[in-house]
Design an enzyme around this catalytic site. Structure first.
Site, PDB file in Angstrom:
ATOM      1  N   ASP A  67       0.811  -1.216   0.000  1.00  3.49           N
ATOM      2  CA  ASP A  67       0.000   0.000   0.000  1.00  3.49           C
ATOM      3  C   ASP A  67       0.850   1.275   0.000  1.00  3.49           C
ATOM      4  O   ASP A  67       0.809   2.068   0.944  1.00  3.49           O
ATOM      5  CB  ASP A  67      -0.943   0.009   1.218  1.00  3.49           C
ATOM      6  CG  ASP A  67      -1.850  -1.206   1.250  1.00  3.49           C
ATOM      7  OD1 ASP A  67      -2.280  -1.662   0.175  1.00  3.49           O
ATOM      8  OD2 ASP A  67      -2.129  -1.706   2.361  1.00  3.49           O
ATOM      9  N   GLU A  78     -13.101  -0.824  -6.809  1.00  2.00           N
ATOM     10  CA  GLU A  78     -12.976  -1.800  -5.721  1.00  2.00           C
ATOM     11  C   GLU A  78     -12.562  -1.135  -4.426  1.00  2.00           C
ATOM     12  O   GLU A  78     -13.250  -1.238  -3.415  1.00  2.00           O
ATOM     13  CB  GLU A  78     -11.945  -2.878  -6.095  1.00  2.00           C
ATOM     14  CG  GLU A  78     -11.860  -4.026  -5.116  1.00  2.00           C
ATOM     15  CD  GLU A  78     -13.011  -5.013  -5.276  1.00  2.00           C
ATOM     16  OE1 GLU A  78     -13.546  -5.123  -6.392  1.00  2.00           O
ATOM     17  OE2 GLU A  78     -13.370  -5.664  -4.276  1.00  2.00           O
TER      18      GLU A  78
END
Ligand SMILES: [Ca+2]
Ligand SMILES: [Ca+2]
Length: 461
Positions: free
Chosen positions: A45, A219
């Site tokens: 991330d 998403e």
């Protein structure tokens, strides 16, 4: 309001996919590669921030051997050349938030008025739901403190991205499976109005079939910014595996228009997560994959590619590489460098140093560190390293071009009486001139040999 239960079917699917991905793990990366960015731990991330001439890379941290999203802390790395990265350790963890119990997932840092704000999703212990907290620091390296003592906003959804418009209005966006924003106040730790749902229309976010609960490609993992008057929302699309797609808008709250794929599905991780910045005249796309040995959907690694926008502001297709981004400029070996600054590290780990920052440790015979593009100019005459050893030490072999390349010096490291008992060692250097890739190759007996905190070459013996 959505609940965590909405994510359950996906997590089950993830199990199956991750097993499939494990079977597809690539062979260990070639020694010349510079992707993934970090080799000492698993990272995920990416959230890059350009500040004062450096790129700061904020990441999550997948625990070794993880078989779920087991994430306890966040990490920060920095670079001034996009090739050599300095490990700054962990300035923020779940424990920083007294109200949080788990799940140090994807966040982002921004700067305002000399303070740094880190927005992160964590589980709120009191509700059991994912909430978004904000931590604040006076430095991009932290230490970060909980700014509020409670969540900034909570609706069970994740993945905050923060954006400050040219007029000073700041926005926080987040969401999975929905997409939300709030307008942040100037203090960056409170907001006006209430969370607003961004309509997930097929015009705005593409269309997917076979999932009535998620009719668009959106998403998770939004990344919002502005370039040449156009607002971009880059996001992870259509789990699983995810690809990276984007939408654009004439304003920060839309209306959004779907623009297509940036990074196709690949890389051995069923999730992906993008961070985009401009730095020193180039554009960079950060993402994650499963490319390290042992890597996969729950043991991810952050990587980066340099790219150029098309003339009309659209993205080119960007694919994953093991080469990484080209180095910008060179590294100066005649100023003090941190041992935990490298383009690639083999076999070592890092830890907080008693002298501040981090040091390299867990050094065994044959481990090495690559420092890319060291500008020796006319030539180095000596090398000094700050070292420690609770055992009997070993040797630092100074090599060029490769871990087994020409040896230009050897420094002997003695036992110092402790793993944090630091001394300087120096040795002569012959044949290090021009700009070369430097390898610190570690040699000695069995077991852990010594730690290294910093090093520096000199033109005089
Ligand atoms: Ca080792
Ligand atoms: Ca250090």
């Amino acid at each position: 309001m959505p609940t965590p239960l909405g994510l359950m079917p996906r997590r089950s699917l993830i199990w199956l996919l991750s097993l499939l991905c494990l079977a597809a793990v690539l062979a260990p990366t070639a020694a010349r590669a510079d992707n993934p960015v970090v080799q000492t731990i698993y990272t995920a991330d990416p959230a890059p921030l350009v500040h004062d001439g450096r790129v700061y890379l904020y990441t999550g941290h997948d625990e070794d051997g993880s078989t779920n999203f087991t994430m306890k802390d966040w990490r920060v790395f920095s670079s001034s050349d996009m090739a050599n990265w300095t490990d700054h350790g962990s300035p923020l963890s779940v424990e920083t938030f007294s109200w949080a119990s788990a799940n140090a997932w994807a966040g982002q840092v921004t700067e305002r008025n000399g303070k740094f704000y880190w927005y992160v999703p964590v589980t709120n212990a009191a509700t059991g739901r994912m909430a978004i907290g904000v931590a604040v620091a006076d430095s991009p390296l932290g230490p970060f403190q909980d700014a509020l003592g409670h969540p900034l906003v909570e609706n069970g959804e994740i993945d905050p991205t923060v954006f400050i418009d040219d007029n000073g209005q700041a926005y926080l966006y987040w969401g999975n499976p929905n997409l939300w924003y709030v307008t942040l106040n100037e203090d960056m730790t409170s907001y006006s109005g209430s969370p607003t749902r961004i309509p997930l229309t097929t015009e705005g976010f593409g269309s997917r079939t076979g999932n009535p609960d998620r009719p668009t490609l959106y998403e998770e993992g939004p990344w919002v910014y502005k370039r040449n008057g156009l607002y971009y929302m880059v996001f992870a699309a259509e789990c699983c595996s995810e690809f990276i797609a984007y939408s654009t808008a004439p304003g920060p709250t839309g209306p959004w228009t779907y623009r297509g794929t940036i990074m196709p599905r690949e890389g051995g991780s069923f999730t992906n997560h993008a961070g985009v910045v401009d730095y020193k005249g180039n554009s960079y796309f950060f993402y994650h994959n499963g490319a390290l040995p042992g890597g996969g959907g729950f043991t991810r690694s952050v990587a980066v590619e340099r790219f150029a926008y098309n003339a009309d502001g659209t993205f080119p297709t960007i694919t994953m590489s093991s080469a990484g981004a080209p180095q910008v400029g060179t590294l100066n070996p005649y100023v003090r460098q941190e041992a935990e600054t490298s383009a690639w590290a083999s076999g070592i780990e890092t830890q907080p140093s008693s002298e501040g920052g981090m040091n390299v440790g867990w050094i065994e015979n044959g481990d090495w560190i690559k420092v890319k593009g060291a500008a020796f100019r006319a030539g180095a005459a000596s090398f000094t390293a700050r070292v420690s050893s609770q055992t009997t030490g070993g040797r630092i072999e100074l090599r060029l071009d490769g871990a087994d390349g020409p040896q230009v010096g050897t420094c002997t490291v003695p036992g110092t009486g402790g793993w944090q008992t630091w001394v300087n060692v120096s040795c002569p250097v012959h044949g290090a001139a021009g700009t070369r890739n430097l390898y610190l190759k570690f040699a000695g007996g069995s077991g852990y040999l010594f730690n290294v905190n910093t090093w520096q070459f000199s033109t005089a013996p």
